[in-house]
Design an enzyme around this catalytic site. Structure first.
Site: not given
Ligand code: DER
Length: 232
Positions: A29, A31, A86, A88, A98-99, A107, A125
């Site tokens: 999930s 972009s 992806g 963060d 993530k999240g 995920e 990142k």
């Protein structure tokens, strides 16, 4: 290149290197994954690939359907060949935060069901240690009735501040795809992420943390100079 182009470079490299015919693919999930789904659809068309996709959120499900890819689930495919998602932030040891998009629980479930979990990200990142670039903290999914005691326990035991994530386009808190709330734990110092993940996970009311420790096999970073950096 701009960050969006860098995301695309990472996404294409991951799809081209890790997705094969007859594969069951976990779709993350956010972009960056949009570019990966674009590439998946392109390869399905061009190479007549036969793949099925297991989404990690309502957003990912919509992406799969909108691109005409075969939608599946963990009931039909409890073991996946590869999951692509992806992050963060990624540290030198491939521990992830993530999240940021609030989808960490599904995920992590899908990533855990995959033989290979591949991360795609732009250069922003790519960190040595967590917290260098990502300043929004570690997301923690919690059962709504427990968010106050969980927040207090995290702050008391690990410091920093655990803040309820409020919605922007809806009054009140963000509600996840699973019907839960999110706390963003703004930690103040480096931690033993494996330990702190387990400790937080054990707090009654915690559903999942956004710390992915020892899960990612490889990360692809699209860089500003147009190259792709790989971290194993
Ligand atoms: O919320 C999530 O876990 C997303 O995968 C996030 O970590 C990455 O989102 P981005 O690709 O939009 O940066």
């Amino acid at each position: 290149v701009m960050a969006e182009e860098a995301k695309k470079l990472a996404a294409f490299a991951a799809v081209d290197n890790h997705v094969q015919n007859n594969h069951v693919v976990g779709v993350g999930s956010g972009s960056t994954i949009v570019y990966a789904v674009d590439r998946l659809a392109q390869r399905v068309r061009q190479e007549k690939l036969n793949i099925v996709c297991v989404p990690t959120s309502f957003q990912a499900r919509q992406l799969v359907l909108q691109h005409g890819l075969n939608l599946s689930d963990l009931d039909r495919h409890p073991e996946l060949d590869v999951a692509i998602d992806g992050a963060d932030e990624v540290d030198a040891g491939l521990t992830l935060i993530k999240g940021g998009g609030g989808c960490l629980t599904q995920e992590k479930i899908v990533a855990g069901c995959a033989k290979k979990f591949i991360v795609i990200a732009d250069y922003r990142k790519d960190s040595v240690s967590l917290g260098e670039q990502w300043k929004k903290g570690v997301p923690v999914e919690v059962v709504p009735m427990a968010y106050v005691p969980v927040s207090r326990r995290i702050e008391r035991c690990f410091g920093g501040e655990a803040v309820l994530r409020m919605a922007v386009s809806k009054a009140g808190p963000v509600v996840t795809d699973n019907g839960n709330f999110l706390l963003d734990w703004k930690f103040e110092s480096p931690h033993n992420w494996a330990e702190v993940h387990k400790d937080i996970k054990m707090i009654p009311g915690v559903v999942e943390t956004g710390l992915f420790v020892g899960m990612a096999e490889r990360a692809y970073f699209g860089m500003e100079d147009g190259t792709v950096r790989v971290r194993d």
